[in-house]
Design a protein around this motif. Sequence first.
Motif, PDB file in Angstrom:
ATOM      1  N   HIS A  79       0.854  -1.179   0.000  1.00  0.00           N
ATOM      2  CA  HIS A  79       0.000   0.000   0.000  1.00  0.00           C
ATOM      3  C   HIS A  79       0.892   1.233   0.000  1.00  0.00           C
ATOM      4  N   PRO A  80       0.379   2.388  -0.408  1.00  0.00           N
ATOM      5  CA  PRO A  80       1.216   3.577  -0.595  1.00  0.00           C
ATOM      6  C   PRO A  80       1.184   4.526   0.594  1.00  0.00           C
ATOM      7  N   HIS A  81       2.183   5.425   0.637  1.00  0.00           N
ATOM      8  CA  HIS A  81       2.200   6.540   1.583  1.00  0.00           C
ATOM      9  C   HIS A  81       2.796   7.759   0.901  1.00  0.00           C
ATOM     10  N   THR A  82       2.302   8.931   1.283  1.00  0.00           N
ATOM     11  CA  THR A  82       2.919  10.198   0.886  1.00  0.00           C
ATOM     12  C   THR A  82       2.927  11.144   2.073  1.00  0.00           C
ATOM     13  N   GLY A  83       3.933  12.022   2.114  1.00  0.00           N
ATOM     14  CA  GLY A  83       3.940  13.128   3.056  1.00  0.00           C
ATOM     15  C   GLY A  83       4.105  12.769   4.512  1.00  0.00           C
ATOM     16  N   LEU A  84       4.645  11.574   4.798  1.00  0.00           N
ATOM     17  CA  LEU A  84       4.745  11.155   6.198  1.00  0.00           C
ATOM     18  C   LEU A  84       5.903  10.186   6.392  1.00  0.00           C
ATOM     19  N   GLN A  85       6.189   9.919   7.667  1.00  0.00           N
ATOM     20  CA  GLN A  85       7.096   8.860   8.072  1.00  0.00           C
ATOM     21  C   GLN A  85       6.309   7.862   8.915  1.00  0.00           C
ATOM     22  N   THR A  86       6.586   6.569   8.743  1.00  0.00           N
ATOM     23  CA  THR A  86       5.962   5.540   9.573  1.00  0.00           C
ATOM     24  C   THR A  86       6.968   5.057  10.612  1.00  0.00           C
ATOM     25  N   VAL A  87       6.478   4.866  11.835  1.00  0.00           N
ATOM     26  CA  VAL A  87       7.306   4.400  12.950  1.00  0.00           C
ATOM     27  C   VAL A  87       6.700   3.104  13.462  1.00  0.00           C
ATOM     28  N   SER A  88       7.453   2.011  13.352  1.00  0.00           N
ATOM     29  CA  SER A  88       6.995   0.710  13.835  1.00  0.00           C
ATOM     30  C   SER A  88       7.764   0.356  15.105  1.00  0.00           C
ATOM     31  N   MET A 115      10.269   4.498   8.257  1.00  0.00           N
ATOM     32  CA  MET A 115      10.210   4.613   6.809  1.00  0.00           C
ATOM     33  C   MET A 115       9.708   5.995   6.425  1.00  0.00           C
ATOM     34  N   THR A 116      10.417   6.651   5.506  1.00  0.00           N
ATOM     35  CA  THR A 116      10.017   7.970   5.021  1.00  0.00           C
ATOM     36  C   THR A 116       9.324   7.820   3.679  1.00  0.00           C
ATOM     37  N   GLY A 117       8.051   8.236   3.635  1.00  0.00           N
ATOM     38  CA  GLY A 117       7.291   8.152   2.398  1.00  0.00           C
ATOM     39  C   GLY A 117       7.623   9.278   1.444  1.00  0.00           C
ATOM     40  N   GLY A 118       7.696  10.503   1.963  1.00  0.00           N
ATOM     41  CA  GLY A 118       8.000  11.644   1.103  1.00  0.00           C
ATOM     42  C   GLY A 118       7.050  11.738  -0.073  1.00  0.00           C
ATOM     43  N   PHE A 119       7.607  11.875  -1.272  1.00  0.00           N
ATOM     44  CA  PHE A 119       6.790  12.012  -2.482  1.00  0.00           C
ATOM     45  C   PHE A 119       6.001  10.737  -2.766  1.00  0.00           C
ATOM     46  N   GLY A 120       6.528   9.589  -2.335  1.00  0.00           N
ATOM     47  CA  GLY A 120       5.778   8.361  -2.545  1.00  0.00           C
ATOM     48  C   GLY A 120       6.599   7.114  -2.281  1.00  0.00           C
ATOM     49  N   ILE A 121       6.027   6.191  -1.519  1.00  0.00           N
ATOM     50  CA  ILE A 121       6.642   4.894  -1.256  1.00  0.00           C
ATOM     51  C   ILE A 121       5.510   3.893  -1.060  1.00  0.00           C
ATOM     52  N   SER A 122       5.802   2.614  -1.225  1.00  0.00           N
ATOM     53  CA  SER A 122       4.839   1.569  -0.895  1.00  0.00           C
ATOM     54  C   SER A 122       5.542   0.490  -0.091  1.00  0.00           C
ATOM     55  N   HIS A 123       4.779  -0.219   0.738  1.00  0.00           N
ATOM     56  CA  HIS A 123       5.375  -1.277   1.560  1.00  0.00           C
ATOM     57  C   HIS A 123       4.315  -2.276   1.987  1.00  0.00           C
ATOM     58  N   GLU A 151      12.881  12.436  -0.771  1.00  0.00           N
ATOM     59  CA  GLU A 151      13.110  11.089  -1.283  1.00  0.00           C
ATOM     60  C   GLU A 151      12.698  10.046  -0.248  1.00  0.00           C
ATOM     61  N   ARG A 152      12.239   8.905  -0.728  1.00  0.00           N
ATOM     62  CA  ARG A 152      11.897   7.789   0.168  1.00  0.00           C
ATOM     63  C   ARG A 152      13.157   7.298   0.881  1.00  0.00           C
ATOM     64  N   ASP A 153      12.952   6.782   2.089  1.00  0.00           N
ATOM     65  CA  ASP A 153      14.105   6.368   2.905  1.00  0.00           C
ATOM     66  C   ASP A 153      13.641   5.329   3.922  1.00  0.00           C
ATOM     67  N   PHE A 154      14.605   4.579   4.467  1.00  0.00           N
ATOM     68  CA  PHE A 154      14.320   3.587   5.511  1.00  0.00           C
ATOM     69  C   PHE A 154      15.472   3.580   6.500  1.00  0.00           C
ATOM     70  N   GLN A 155      15.160   3.626   7.799  1.00  0.00           N
ATOM     71  CA  GLN A 155      16.176   3.610   8.849  1.00  0.00           C
ATOM     72  C   GLN A 155      15.810   2.574   9.904  1.00  0.00           C
ATOM     73  N   HIS A 156      16.841   1.919  10.440  1.00  0.00           N
ATOM     74  CA  HIS A 156      16.674   0.936  11.501  1.00  0.00           C
ATOM     75  C   HIS A 156      17.600   1.325  12.653  1.00  0.00           C
ATOM     76  N   THR A 185      14.874  12.998  11.706  1.00  0.00           N
ATOM     77  CA  THR A 185      13.487  13.411  11.491  1.00  0.00           C
ATOM     78  C   THR A 185      13.507  14.823  10.906  1.00  0.00           C
ATOM     79  N   PHE A 186      12.342  15.277  10.446  1.00  0.00           N
ATOM     80  CA  PHE A 186      12.274  16.551   9.746  1.00  0.00           C
ATOM     81  C   PHE A 186      11.671  17.668  10.583  1.00  0.00           C
TER      82      PHE A 186
END
Length: 332
Positions: A79-88, A115-123, A151-156, A185-186
């Motif tokens: 599924h997609p995301h824009t304009g946000l970061q997800t924290v699990s 995970m940073t969605g930014g302009f667009g990411i899916s996961h 830009e989309r990004d992923f951090q652990h 973070t932004f």
Amino acid sequence: MSSTEARPADSRPGGQSDSDRPAVEVLTARKVPLGGPRAMTVRRTLPQRARTLIGAWCFADHYGPDDVSRTGGMDVAPHPHTGLQTVSWLFSGEIEHRDSLGSHARVRPGELNLMTGGFGISHSEVSTARTTTLHGVQLWVALPDAHRNTERDFQHYVPAPVPLRGGRARVFLGTLAGDTSPVRTFTPLLGAEVSVDPGAAVTFDVDPEFEHGVLVDTGDVRMSGTALAPSELGYAAPGHRTLTLANEGPESARLVLLGGPPFEEEIVMWWNFIGRTHDDIVQAREAWQNATDRFGTVEGYPGDRLPAPALPHSVLTPRKNPVPVPAAKGSR
């Protein structure tokens, strides 16, 4: 995690004036199914009618402990995301994460996946076969307008436990109790898991420019004197220089502490997208439905991706928070 609500609860204040608000507001959760024949149910405290954001935190789901043999666990298709970061963040269990950046990671207890969605990411997110009990939180952070198309990004990151007098903490974002997370973070943010021993209290020095939220997982907790039950979210406006969390029960209490300066931008939040206008959402939905390059492709998920729900017939409008009423000058 995908929001199953195309339009989450209206976040306009429910008729309560600023002067009537208590020092700590108590926000109750509503139950939301993630979907499927054996839907795993989450308890959602953000967004809601009384409050859209705490700092830049704009979404909070709390789930478990769930017996996955009964609930089926978590199985959220791409599924997609824009304009946000997800924290699990997990308390127990394990989730397999795959995204269109090519990341393939495991979410484990005490380990941050951001995970940073930014302009667009899916996961996609799927609980693993070794998981018997699934228990944790899924949080979203709204990106400021200047960075929402990043830009989309992923951090652990694996934060070490910080010993406290009366408990311990794991600081996964920001700074608390002398420990600082290196995760980018932004906007200024605070995110930490805090455990409080039976009958104990912990007091933190906090940034008075921040507003704070305490999401209770277990225990009989008081946030600066206000009782919070499990799954409730306590909110404190800016102005406090200390924050006291007390455990009045016979077992250890566990909670998630969130914070940040008030996010003053208005956002349009629909399904898994955050924008600033109705057209932002329309364009993101069309890009996802048409499988454009904007969101990329998730490799390795054994199934179809989630379709976007239909847009409402009305124009999507920005969500507004009540104006924070700072604590009295000199408040501790």
